[in-house]
Design a protein around this motif. Structure first.
Motif, PDB file in Angstrom:
ATOM      1  N   ASN A  43       0.809  -1.336  -0.139  1.00 33.49           N
ATOM      2  CA  ASN A  43       0.104   0.079  -0.005  1.00 33.49           C
ATOM      3  C   ASN A  43       0.774   1.201   0.172  1.00 33.49           C
ATOM      4  OD1 ASN A  43      -2.237  -1.677   0.112  1.00 33.49           O
ATOM      5  ND2 ASN A  43      -3.325  -0.401   1.877  1.00 33.49           N
ATOM      6  N   TRP A  44       1.990   1.324   0.860  1.00 31.32           N
ATOM      7  CA  TRP A  44       2.925   2.426   0.717  1.00 31.32           C
ATOM      8  C   TRP A  44       3.448   2.811  -0.490  1.00 31.32           C
ATOM      9  CZ3 TRP A  44       8.137   2.168  -0.183  1.00 31.32           C
ATOM     10  CH2 TRP A  44       8.718   3.229  -0.002  1.00 31.32           C
ATOM     11  N   ALA A  45       3.842   1.629  -1.024  1.00 28.61           N
ATOM     12  CA  ALA A  45       4.601   1.666  -2.544  1.00 28.61           C
ATOM     13  C   ALA A  45       3.643   2.256  -3.610  1.00 28.61           C
ATOM     14  CB  ALA A  45       5.238   0.212  -3.032  1.00 28.61           C
ATOM     15  N   ARG A  46       2.527   1.795  -3.479  1.00 33.66           N
ATOM     16  CA  ARG A  46       1.612   2.439  -4.709  1.00 33.66           C
ATOM     17  C   ARG A  46       1.257   3.897  -4.585  1.00 33.66           C
ATOM     18  NH1 ARG A  46      -2.794  -2.749  -3.481  1.00 33.66           N
ATOM     19  NH2 ARG A  46      -1.679  -4.117  -4.871  1.00 33.66           N
ATOM     20  N   GLY A  47       1.659   4.465  -3.221  1.00 33.03           N
ATOM     21  CA  GLY A  47       1.339   5.710  -3.157  1.00 33.03           C
ATOM     22  C   GLY A  47       2.622   6.633  -3.229  1.00 33.03           C
ATOM     23  N   HIS A  48       3.736   5.898  -3.766  1.00 34.76           N
ATOM     24  CA  HIS A  48       4.999   6.720  -3.872  1.00 34.76           C
ATOM     25  C   HIS A  48       5.384   6.383  -5.218  1.00 34.76           C
ATOM     26  CE1 HIS A  48       4.455   6.926   0.413  1.00 34.76           C
ATOM     27  NE2 HIS A  48       5.451   8.120   0.261  1.00 34.76           N
ATOM     28  N   ARG A  49       5.799   7.325  -5.956  1.00 34.96           N
ATOM     29  CA  ARG A  49       6.170   6.879  -7.565  1.00 34.96           C
ATOM     30  C   ARG A  49       7.261   6.156  -7.628  1.00 34.96           C
ATOM     31  NH1 ARG A  49       6.877  12.151 -11.148  1.00 34.96           N
ATOM     32  NH2 ARG A  49       9.047  11.582 -11.169  1.00 34.96           N
ATOM     33  N   SER A  50       8.427   6.373  -7.132  1.00 35.54           N
ATOM     34  CA  SER A  50       9.467   5.678  -7.362  1.00 35.54           C
ATOM     35  C   SER A  50       9.318   4.499  -6.862  1.00 35.54           C
ATOM     36  CB  SER A  50      11.015   6.209  -6.854  1.00 35.54           C
ATOM     37  OG  SER A  50      10.543   6.411  -5.547  1.00 35.54           O
ATOM     38  N   ALA A  51       8.842   4.070  -5.851  1.00 32.17           N
ATOM     39  CA  ALA A  51       8.515   2.630  -5.175  1.00 32.17           C
ATOM     40  C   ALA A  51       7.520   1.908  -6.086  1.00 32.17           C
ATOM     41  CB  ALA A  51       8.176   2.656  -3.734  1.00 32.17           C
ATOM     42  N   ALA A  52       6.535   2.809  -6.582  1.00 36.23           N
ATOM     43  CA  ALA A  52       5.569   1.961  -7.641  1.00 36.23           C
ATOM     44  C   ALA A  52       6.231   1.443  -8.668  1.00 36.23           C
ATOM     45  CB  ALA A  52       4.174   2.986  -7.696  1.00 36.23           C
ATOM     46  N   GLU A  53       7.082   2.386  -9.235  1.00 35.24           N
ATOM     47  CA  GLU A  53       8.072   1.949 -10.591  1.00 35.24           C
ATOM     48  C   GLU A  53       8.590   0.514 -10.282  1.00 35.24           C
ATOM     49  OE1 GLU A  53      10.237   4.990 -11.695  1.00 35.24           O
ATOM     50  OE2 GLU A  53       8.321   6.476 -12.030  1.00 35.24           O
ATOM     51  N   ILE A  54       9.376   0.647  -9.103  1.00 29.18           N
ATOM     52  CA  ILE A  54      10.048  -0.649  -8.756  1.00 29.18           C
ATOM     53  C   ILE A  54       9.208  -1.994  -8.427  1.00 29.18           C
ATOM     54  CG2 ILE A  54      11.563  -1.747  -6.984  1.00 29.18           C
ATOM     55  CD1 ILE A  54      12.621   1.387  -6.498  1.00 29.18           C
ATOM     56  N   LEU A  55       7.987  -1.592  -7.888  1.00 27.26           N
ATOM     57  CA  LEU A  55       7.127  -2.600  -7.733  1.00 27.26           C
ATOM     58  C   LEU A  55       6.646  -3.199  -8.956  1.00 27.26           C
ATOM     59  CD1 LEU A  55       5.560  -4.160  -5.432  1.00 27.26           C
ATOM     60  CD2 LEU A  55       3.797  -2.151  -5.615  1.00 27.26           C
ATOM     61  N   GLU A  56       6.198  -2.470  -9.830  1.00 32.01           N
ATOM     62  CA  GLU A  56       5.933  -2.840 -11.147  1.00 32.01           C
ATOM     63  C   GLU A  56       6.743  -3.618 -11.867  1.00 32.01           C
ATOM     64  OE1 GLU A  56       4.426  -0.540 -15.178  1.00 32.01           O
ATOM     65  OE2 GLU A  56       3.774   0.203 -13.475  1.00 32.01           O
ATOM     66  N   GLN A  58      10.212  -4.829 -10.977  1.00 33.46           N
ATOM     67  CA  GLN A  58      10.748  -5.906  -9.894  1.00 33.46           C
ATOM     68  C   GLN A  58      10.146  -6.851  -8.877  1.00 33.46           C
ATOM     69  OE1 GLN A  58      13.887  -3.178  -9.774  1.00 33.46           O
ATOM     70  NE2 GLN A  58      15.417  -4.602 -10.798  1.00 33.46           N
ATOM     71  N   GLY A  59       8.803  -6.173  -8.704  1.00 29.41           N
ATOM     72  CA  GLY A  59       7.918  -6.876  -7.637  1.00 29.41           C
ATOM     73  C   GLY A  59       8.294  -6.655  -6.129  1.00 29.41           C
ATOM     74  N   LEU A  60       7.332  -6.955  -5.435  1.00 34.12           N
ATOM     75  CA  LEU A  60       7.477  -6.711  -3.955  1.00 34.12           C
ATOM     76  C   LEU A  60       8.640  -7.218  -3.215  1.00 34.12           C
ATOM     77  CD1 LEU A  60       5.767  -5.140  -1.640  1.00 34.12           C
ATOM     78  CD2 LEU A  60       4.574  -7.234  -1.278  1.00 34.12           C
ATOM     79  N   ASP A  61       8.994  -8.464  -3.418  1.00 38.39           N
ATOM     80  CA  ASP A  61      10.176  -9.028  -2.799  1.00 38.39           C
ATOM     81  C   ASP A  61      11.246  -8.336  -2.924  1.00 38.39           C
ATOM     82  OD1 ASP A  61       8.349 -11.248  -1.829  1.00 38.39           O
ATOM     83  OD2 ASP A  61       8.956 -12.404  -3.639  1.00 38.39           O
ATOM     84  N   TYR A  62      11.513  -7.862  -4.196  1.00 39.88           N
ATOM     85  CA  TYR A  62      12.844  -7.110  -4.518  1.00 39.88           C
ATOM     86  C   TYR A  62      12.847  -5.727  -3.713  1.00 39.88           C
ATOM     87  CZ  TYR A  62      16.392  -4.336  -6.953  1.00 39.88           C
ATOM     88  OH  TYR A  62      17.304  -3.628  -7.286  1.00 39.88           O
ATOM     89  N   LEU A  63      11.580  -4.991  -3.803  1.00 42.56           N
ATOM     90  CA  LEU A  63      11.582  -3.828  -2.666  1.00 42.56           C
ATOM     91  C   LEU A  63      11.683  -3.992  -1.596  1.00 42.56           C
ATOM     92  CD1 LEU A  63      10.859  -0.949  -3.195  1.00 42.56           C
ATOM     93  CD2 LEU A  63       8.307  -1.642  -2.633  1.00 42.56           C
ATOM     94  N   ILE A  64      11.260  -5.166  -1.103  1.00 47.73           N
ATOM     95  CA  ILE A  64      11.692  -5.430   0.417  1.00 47.73           C
ATOM     96  C   ILE A  64      12.832  -6.019   0.708  1.00 47.73           C
ATOM     97  CG2 ILE A  64      10.677  -6.654   2.278  1.00 47.73           C
ATOM     98  CD1 ILE A  64       7.839  -6.603   1.223  1.00 47.73           C
ATOM     99  N   GLU A  66      15.766  -6.148  -1.279  1.00 50.72           N
ATOM    100  CA  GLU A  66      17.054  -5.453  -1.839  1.00 50.72           C
ATOM    101  C   GLU A  66      16.949  -3.998  -1.408  1.00 50.72           C
ATOM    102  OE1 GLU A  66      19.432  -6.939  -3.212  1.00 50.72           O
ATOM    103  OE2 GLU A  66      18.219  -9.086  -3.106  1.00 50.72           O
ATOM    104  N   GLN A  67      15.850  -3.399  -0.848  1.00 51.41           N
ATOM    105  CA  GLN A  67      15.384  -1.937  -0.686  1.00 51.41           C
ATOM    106  C   GLN A  67      16.318  -0.993  -1.433  1.00 51.41           C
ATOM    107  OE1 GLN A  67      15.692  -1.189   3.649  1.00 51.41           O
ATOM    108  NE2 GLN A  67      14.029  -2.582   3.965  1.00 51.41           N
ATOM    109  N   PRO A  68      16.111  -0.821  -2.627  1.00 54.43           N
ATOM    110  CA  PRO A  68      16.815  -0.062  -3.656  1.00 54.43           C
ATOM    111  C   PRO A  68      16.421   1.587  -3.204  1.00 54.43           C
ATOM    112  CG  PRO A  68      14.963  -0.970  -4.707  1.00 54.43           C
ATOM    113  CD  PRO A  68      15.105  -1.687  -3.491  1.00 54.43           C
ATOM    114  N   ILE A  69      15.298   1.522  -2.625  1.00 58.29           N
ATOM    115  CA  ILE A  69      14.953   3.038  -1.734  1.00 58.29           C
ATOM    116  C   ILE A  69      14.520   2.747  -0.391  1.00 58.29           C
ATOM    117  CG2 ILE A  69      14.154   3.926  -3.957  1.00 58.29           C
ATOM    118  CD1 ILE A  69      11.209   3.251  -2.935  1.00 58.29           C
TER     119      ILE A  69
END
Length: 167
Positions: A43-56, A58-64, A66-69
């Motif tokens: 839910n947080w990632a959907r509201g933040h542009r850079s996180a939403a792009e990473i989510l779209e 590379q997926g949620l697992d990568y975002l959590i 690897e934490q590129p942001i």
């Protein structure tokens, strides 16, 4: 009833019990923050542009993992906030239960601040279970304020003040 003690009115006893209900809801929220971490991050990632792009891409697992942001750490914040608030409320309840008006004022301020924070949390569209718990806690917070400022509670606090002043 002891001669030195006034019997606590029903409104005051209800107020004390409602504070315990509010603390239980807070504890449940903290537990769910740990259990539903992925949903919160999603839910947080959907509201933040850079996180939403990473989510779209590379997926949620990568975002959590690897934490590129910087991904918010919801659980540690919620747990520490809950422990601090629970301890503060616990200490203030002891004084309030024993008839100290200043503790009622402090508790009322905490309840109002908690309600404002709860409403702010609802605005960011958390997972549905948090919305339900938030509305439930708002009902409890209103009930706390009603019982806290009930005429019977006022009379108890005044009588306790008068008894202490006379001794």
């Amino acid at each position: 009833m002891d001669d030195d003690r006034l019997e606590r009115p029903r409104a005051l006893r209800a107020c004390l019990q409602l504070h315990l209900v509010l603390l239980a809801l807070g504890a449940l929220t903290v537990v769910l923050t740990a259990v539903l971490r992925d949903d919160l991050v999603l839910n947080w990632a959907r509201g933040h542009r850079s996180a939403a792009e990473i989510l779209e891409r590379q997926g949620l697992d990568y975002l959590i993992e690897e934490q590129p942001i910087a991904v918010p750490q919801f659980f540690p914040v919620a747990a520490v906030l809950f422990v601090v608030m629970a301890m503060l409320i616990g200490v203030l309840l002891v004084f309030f239960r024993n008839g100290h008006h200043w503790a009622r004022v402090c508790l009322a301020v905490l309840v109002v601040m908690t309600a404002v924070a709860t409403l702010s949390g609802i605005r960011v569209e958390p997972p549905q279970v948090f919305v339900v718990l938030s509305y439930l806690s708002l009902v409890v917070e209103v009930a706390i304020l009603v019982t806290m400022f009930h005429p019977d509670t006022d009379r108890y606090l005044s009588a306790t003040h008068d008894r202490i002043a006379a001794s």
